[in-house]
Design an enzyme around this catalytic site. Sequence first.
Site, PDB file in Angstrom:
ATOM      1  N   CYS A   1       1.104  -9.634  -7.586  1.00 26.99           N
ATOM      2  CA  CYS A   1       0.289  -8.515  -7.109  1.00 26.99           C
ATOM      3  C   CYS A   1       0.946  -7.675  -6.027  1.00 26.99           C
ATOM      4  CB  CYS A   1      -1.063  -9.027  -6.628  1.00 26.99           C
ATOM      5  SG  CYS A   1      -2.013  -9.825  -7.943  1.00 26.99           S
TER       6      CYS A   1
ATOM      7  N   HIS B   1      -5.160  -4.900   1.201  1.00 30.16           N
ATOM      8  CA  HIS B   1      -5.136  -5.507  -0.126  1.00 30.16           C
ATOM      9  C   HIS B   1      -6.579  -5.670  -0.596  1.00 30.16           C
ATOM     10  CE1 HIS B   1      -3.554  -7.777  -3.483  1.00 30.16           C
ATOM     11  NE2 HIS B   1      -4.399  -8.766  -3.221  1.00 30.16           N
TER      12      HIS B   1
ATOM     13  N   GLU C   1      -6.275 -11.570   5.535  1.00 31.13           N
ATOM     14  CA  GLU C   1      -5.837 -10.232   5.947  1.00 31.13           C
ATOM     15  C   GLU C   1      -6.356  -9.853   7.324  1.00 31.13           C
ATOM     16  OE1 GLU C   1      -5.208  -6.562   3.385  1.00 31.13           O
ATOM     17  OE2 GLU C   1      -6.769  -7.671   2.308  1.00 31.13           O
TER      18      GLU C   1
ATOM     19  N   LYS D   1      -9.757  -1.119  -3.921  1.00 27.89           N
ATOM     20  CA  LYS D   1     -10.133  -1.994  -5.036  1.00 27.89           C
ATOM     21  C   LYS D   1     -11.642  -2.021  -5.216  1.00 27.89           C
ATOM     22  CE  LYS D   1      -6.130  -5.138  -4.780  1.00 27.89           C
ATOM     23  NZ  LYS D   1      -5.458  -4.584  -3.594  1.00 27.89           N
TER      24      LYS D   1
ATOM     25  N   HIS E   1      -8.788  -4.331  -9.369  1.00 27.37           N
ATOM     26  CA  HIS E   1      -7.490  -4.922  -9.028  1.00 27.37           C
ATOM     27  C   HIS E   1      -6.595  -4.939 -10.265  1.00 27.37           C
ATOM     28  CE1 HIS E   1      -4.343  -7.229  -7.427  1.00 27.37           C
ATOM     29  NE2 HIS E   1      -4.986  -8.290  -6.984  1.00 27.37           N
TER      30      HIS E   1
ATOM     31  N   PHE F   1      -0.148 -13.930  -5.735  1.00 28.91           N
ATOM     32  CA  PHE F   1       0.070 -15.323  -6.109  1.00 28.91           C
ATOM     33  C   PHE F   1       1.553 -15.655  -5.977  1.00 28.91           C
ATOM     34  CE2 PHE F   1      -3.770 -15.974  -9.181  1.00 28.91           C
ATOM     35  CZ  PHE F   1      -4.625 -15.851  -8.106  1.00 28.91           C
TER      36      PHE F   1
END
Length: 422
Positions: free
Chosen positions: A169, A309, A320, A341, A346, A405
Amino acid sequence: MNRRAVITGIGVRAPGGHCTKDFWELLSAGRTATRSITFFDASPFRSRVAGEVDFDAGAEGLSPREIRRMDRATQFAVVCARDALADSGLMPGEPDPRRVAAVLGSAVASATSLENEYLVMSDAGAHWLADPGYLSPHMFDYLSPGVMPAEVAWTAGAEGPVTMISDGCTSGLDAVGHGAQLIREGAADMVVAGAADAPVTPIVAACFDAIKATTPRNDDPASASRPFDGSRNGFVLAEGAAMFVLEEYGAARKRGAHVYAEVGGFATRCNAYHMTGLKKDGREMAEAIRAALDEARIDATAIDYINAHGSGTKQNDRHETAAFKRALGHHAYDVPVSSIKSMVGHSLGAIGSIEIAASALAIEHHVVPPTANLHTPDPECDLDYAPITAREQRVDTVLSVGSGFGGFQSAMVLHRPEVVSR
């Protein structure tokens, strides 16, 4: 050598619109584009919502041969690259093709075409032994991720470095960061960089269903993505792409190009900890942020807006928030933060580039996009997440971050070229 990388062209395909202009209008209006999945029968799935792009490849100017050859994600990338090149105002052959590079990011590459081909070859999974007689002649194009940046390179006439980056990502952030580095180090004078993903397929949806990463809020798709909200319960899978033309600042200024923003600093770190887990202290993301600020030669207090994010999972949102406090100190409480998002979902490897586009347009228009669907703040997320409504305010410098990830943590600083004298 004092070379600087700037963005002079932008092309976006995202849920809720057909072009960059539509994308920005959706964000600045605080509208959401997430909906019930229409691409396949999602009734057996835990999560049945997604951010789908209304995309007609033929209407976008792709030929029947190109449509047959390219996976959907590659089609996104090529169309966005064409838009970015047109937006930049560069003429064909300008600059020297040997000084033009292409960098593409993607998390799952040609997942759509690979799944479709498997379904055909195995008769929808009825046969363990698939008949190769039904194999598409373009299977190599689907199996090799390197074909995606090659298609972009052909579109741009790029005969310089051509690179594929797949860091989950953070791929979209990392691709643009790498492209900016090619400009700075003198390896290229122009780079077409960005990312594309088309993961709204049964196999990808099933993978995220299995680990309960995506939201089961199927009764209200428009409000299913809820970053930083106390009622959030997973992210909304999406698709899309964003591509950019990056140029050396001096050359761009000389030809009178419109400059959206400078890529002032970029850094990436890995937590070397867990494939999907994140440490609560946000240390790795904070280190990436500090390194990006150092490269941009600015202090934390110069940040006017943080494009988070903000995936809509408790683990990520709290990680975050801790990272922003750790890296920015007290200024973290003074600067608005938001997650787009909440509006477009996403799109895995593509989202980092889509968020760069949002950041550059925030600088262009002096508007902070909102975090939609944020009605009940999580007490552990106690910063200013710009809920519901966009804000008009001076935006000269933006911090955009990504988390993926594998433990990847990336950060980029975008600013007006005039903000920092070099």
